[in-house]
Design a protein around this motif. Structure first.
Motif, mmCIF file in Angstrom:
data_model
loop_
_atom_site.group_PDB
_atom_site.id
_atom_site.type_symbol
_atom_site.label_atom_id
_atom_site.label_comp_id
_atom_site.label_asym_id
_atom_site.label_seq_id
_atom_site.Cartn_x
_atom_site.Cartn_y
_atom_site.Cartn_z
ATOM 1 N N THR A 173 4.801 -26.700 46.007
ATOM 2 C CA THR A 173 6.138 -27.010 45.517
ATOM 3 C C THR A 173 7.119 -25.875 45.804
ATOM 4 O O THR A 173 8.302 -25.986 45.519
ATOM 5 C CB THR A 173 6.122 -27.316 44.018
ATOM 6 N N ARG A 174 6.608 -24.775 46.337
ATOM 7 C CA ARG A 174 7.480 -23.679 46.727
ATOM 8 C C ARG A 174 8.286 -24.074 47.959
ATOM 9 O O ARG A 174 7.822 -24.844 48.793
ATOM 10 C CB ARG A 174 6.651 -22.427 47.032
ATOM 11 N N LEU A 175 9.462 -23.501 48.072
ATOM 12 C CA LEU A 175 10.323 -23.828 49.188
ATOM 13 C C LEU A 175 9.909 -23.094 50.456
ATOM 14 O O LEU A 175 10.124 -23.562 51.566
ATOM 15 C CB LEU A 175 11.788 -23.496 48.864
ATOM 16 N N THR A 176 9.314 -21.920 50.264
ATOM 17 C CA THR A 176 8.943 -21.084 51.400
ATOM 18 C C THR A 176 7.430 -21.036 51.529
ATOM 19 O O THR A 176 6.738 -20.808 50.545
ATOM 20 C CB THR A 176 9.484 -19.654 51.218
ATOM 21 N N PRO A 177 6.911 -21.237 52.720
ATOM 22 C CA PRO A 177 5.455 -21.177 52.874
ATOM 23 C C PRO A 177 4.938 -19.761 52.668
ATOM 24 O O PRO A 177 5.608 -18.786 53.032
ATOM 25 C CB PRO A 177 5.241 -21.640 54.325
ATOM 26 N N THR A 178 3.783 -19.659 52.071
ATOM 27 C CA THR A 178 3.152 -18.362 51.852
ATOM 28 C C THR A 178 1.725 -18.403 52.379
ATOM 29 O O THR A 178 1.217 -19.459 52.754
ATOM 30 C CB THR A 178 3.128 -17.999 50.357
ATOM 31 N N SER A 179 1.067 -17.262 52.335
ATOM 32 C CA SER A 179 -0.312 -17.169 52.815
ATOM 33 C C SER A 179 -1.328 -17.177 51.683
ATOM 34 O O SER A 179 -2.522 -17.108 51.938
ATOM 35 C CB SER A 179 -0.484 -15.903 53.652
ATOM 36 N N ARG A 180 -0.868 -17.269 50.455
ATOM 37 C CA ARG A 180 -1.788 -17.203 49.313
ATOM 38 C C ARG A 180 -2.275 -18.600 48.930
ATOM 39 O O ARG A 180 -1.467 -19.466 48.597
ATOM 40 C CB ARG A 180 -1.100 -16.565 48.114
ATOM 41 N N PRO A 181 -3.579 -18.796 48.928
ATOM 42 C CA PRO A 181 -4.095 -20.111 48.519
ATOM 43 C C PRO A 181 -3.634 -20.505 47.125
ATOM 44 O O PRO A 181 -3.436 -21.696 46.847
ATOM 45 C CB PRO A 181 -5.622 -19.910 48.569
ATOM 46 N N SER A 182 -3.446 -19.527 46.243
ATOM 47 C CA SER A 182 -3.065 -19.835 44.866
ATOM 48 C C SER A 182 -1.653 -20.406 44.765
ATOM 49 O O SER A 182 -1.288 -20.970 43.729
ATOM 50 C CB SER A 182 -3.177 -18.577 43.998
ATOM 51 N N ASP A 183 -0.857 -20.270 45.808
ATOM 52 C CA ASP A 183 0.501 -20.822 45.798
ATOM 53 C C ASP A 183 0.528 -22.306 46.133
ATOM 54 O O ASP A 183 1.563 -22.952 46.034
ATOM 55 C CB ASP A 183 1.388 -20.079 46.799
ATOM 56 N N TYR A 184 -0.600 -22.816 46.568
ATOM 57 C CA TYR A 184 -0.684 -24.215 46.959
ATOM 58 C C TYR A 184 -1.469 -24.990 45.909
ATOM 59 O O TYR A 184 -2.570 -24.581 45.533
ATOM 60 C CB TYR A 184 -1.344 -24.335 48.345
ATOM 61 N N ILE A 185 -0.899 -26.085 45.454
ATOM 62 C CA ILE A 185 -1.538 -26.796 44.351
ATOM 63 C C ILE A 185 -2.176 -28.110 44.764
ATOM 64 O O ILE A 185 -2.905 -28.715 43.973
ATOM 65 C CB ILE A 185 -0.528 -27.054 43.204
ATOM 66 N N TYR A 186 -1.886 -28.567 45.968
ATOM 67 C CA TYR A 186 -2.479 -29.810 46.439
ATOM 68 C C TYR A 186 -3.305 -29.509 47.696
ATOM 69 O O TYR A 186 -2.834 -28.814 48.598
ATOM 70 C CB TYR A 186 -1.409 -30.845 46.766
ATOM 71 N N TRP A 187 -4.504 -30.078 47.710
ATOM 72 C CA TRP A 187 -5.426 -29.822 48.814
ATOM 73 C C TRP A 187 -6.060 -31.117 49.284
ATOM 74 O O TRP A 187 -6.388 -31.993 48.480
ATOM 75 C CB TRP A 187 -6.531 -28.853 48.380
ATOM 76 N N GLY A 188 -6.269 -31.209 50.580
ATOM 77 C CA GLY A 188 -7.043 -32.304 51.124
ATOM 78 C C GLY A 188 -8.523 -32.019 51.022
ATOM 79 O O GLY A 188 -8.936 -30.963 50.540
ATOM 80 N N GLN A 189 -9.316 -32.972 51.461
ATOM 81 C CA GLN A 189 -10.767 -32.835 51.387
ATOM 82 C C GLN A 189 -11.311 -31.915 52.471
ATOM 83 O O GLN A 189 -12.443 -31.434 52.359
ATOM 84 C CB GLN A 189 -11.419 -34.214 51.513
ATOM 85 N N GLY A 190 -10.525 -31.691 53.504
ATOM 86 C CA GLY A 190 -10.979 -30.838 54.595
ATOM 87 C C GLY A 190 -11.521 -31.655 55.756
ATOM 88 O O GLY A 190 -12.071 -32.747 55.558
ATOM 89 N N THR A 191 -11.342 -31.131 56.930
ATOM 90 C CA THR A 191 -11.886 -31.761 58.123
ATOM 91 C C THR A 191 -12.633 -30.708 58.941
ATOM 92 O O THR A 191 -12.132 -29.602 59.141
ATOM 93 C CB THR A 191 -10.777 -32.437 58.962
ATOM 94 N N GLN A 192 -13.825 -31.047 59.355
ATOM 95 C CA GLN A 192 -14.671 -30.103 60.079
ATOM 96 C C GLN A 192 -14.241 -30.019 61.534
ATOM 97 O O GLN A 192 -14.086 -31.049 62.206
ATOM 98 C CB GLN A 192 -16.135 -30.526 60.007
ATOM 99 N N VAL A 193 -14.078 -28.804 62.003
ATOM 100 C CA VAL A 193 -13.852 -28.550 63.424
ATOM 101 C C VAL A 193 -15.006 -27.694 63.919
ATOM 102 O O VAL A 193 -15.261 -26.618 63.373
ATOM 103 C CB VAL A 193 -12.517 -27.833 63.671
ATOM 104 N N THR A 194 -15.699 -28.178 64.908
ATOM 105 C CA THR A 194 -16.826 -27.457 65.478
ATOM 106 C C THR A 194 -16.560 -27.241 66.959
ATOM 107 O O THR A 194 -16.281 -28.202 67.683
ATOM 108 C CB THR A 194 -18.139 -28.228 65.298
ATOM 109 N N VAL A 195 -16.632 -25.995 67.378
ATOM 110 C CA VAL A 195 -16.363 -25.653 68.773
ATOM 111 C C VAL A 195 -17.662 -25.189 69.408
ATOM 112 O O VAL A 195 -18.256 -24.204 68.965
ATOM 113 C CB VAL A 195 -15.296 -24.557 68.881
ATOM 114 N N SER A 196 -18.078 -25.878 70.420
ATOM 115 C CA SER A 196 -19.322 -25.530 71.102
ATOM 116 C C SER A 196 -19.035 -24.614 72.287
ATOM 117 O O SER A 196 -18.008 -24.724 72.942
ATOM 118 C CB SER A 196 -20.015 -26.801 71.591
ATOM 119 N N SER A 197 -19.987 -23.732 72.526
ATOM 120 C CA SER A 197 -19.813 -22.770 73.631
ATOM 121 C C SER A 197 -20.330 -23.329 74.938
ATOM 122 O O SER A 197 -20.978 -24.341 74.985
ATOM 123 C CB SER A 197 -20.524 -21.466 73.300
#
Length: 122
Positions: free
Chosen positions: A98-122
């Motif tokens: 809900t902050r107007l300016t993006p920050t790098s602190r996880p605690s500043d963000y109150i809504y989260w998605g479930q996450g999506t896995q990214v796997t990079v193969s060599s």
């Protein structure tokens, strides 16, 4: 109720690229971002953006290889990643604040998605 739904993750070869998408519903979120997390490590910001895209924040080893953007008409934020490396393998989380300016602190963000896995193969 706010929901963030990520898509676009998967298995990619090193050197490839992909675009993650996150659709937000329930309310408008002034700042949105993408964090990533690997086992045993804290969540770290990859990129964040404010409402109109005039302010972005990039951190970490991926900062030169990612671009964040958003389409407020669709309530969607995107993360384009190029030149993927095996060390980019992680779960990528979409987040909103809900902050107007993006920050790098996880605690500043109150809504989260479930996450999506990214796997990079060599």
């Amino acid at each position: 109720q706010v929901q963030l739904v990520e898509s676009g993750g998967g298995l990619v070869q090193a050197g490839g690229s992909l675009e993650l998408s996150c659709a937000a519903s329930g309310r408008a979120l002034p700042a949105m971002g993408w964090f990533r997390q690997t086992p045993g490590k804290e969540r770290e910001l990859v990129a964040a953006i404010n409402w109109d895209g005039s302010t972005t924040a990039y951190t970490g080893s991926m900062r030169d290889r990612v671009t964040i953007s958003r389409d407020t008409t669709k309530g969607t934020v995107y993360l384009k990643i190029v030149s993927l490396k095996p060390e980019d393998t992680a779960v990528y989380y979409c987040t909103g604040s809900t902050r107007l300016t993006p920050t790098s602190r996880p605690s500043d963000y109150i809504y989260w998605g479930q996450g999506t896995q990214v796997t990079v193969s060599s």
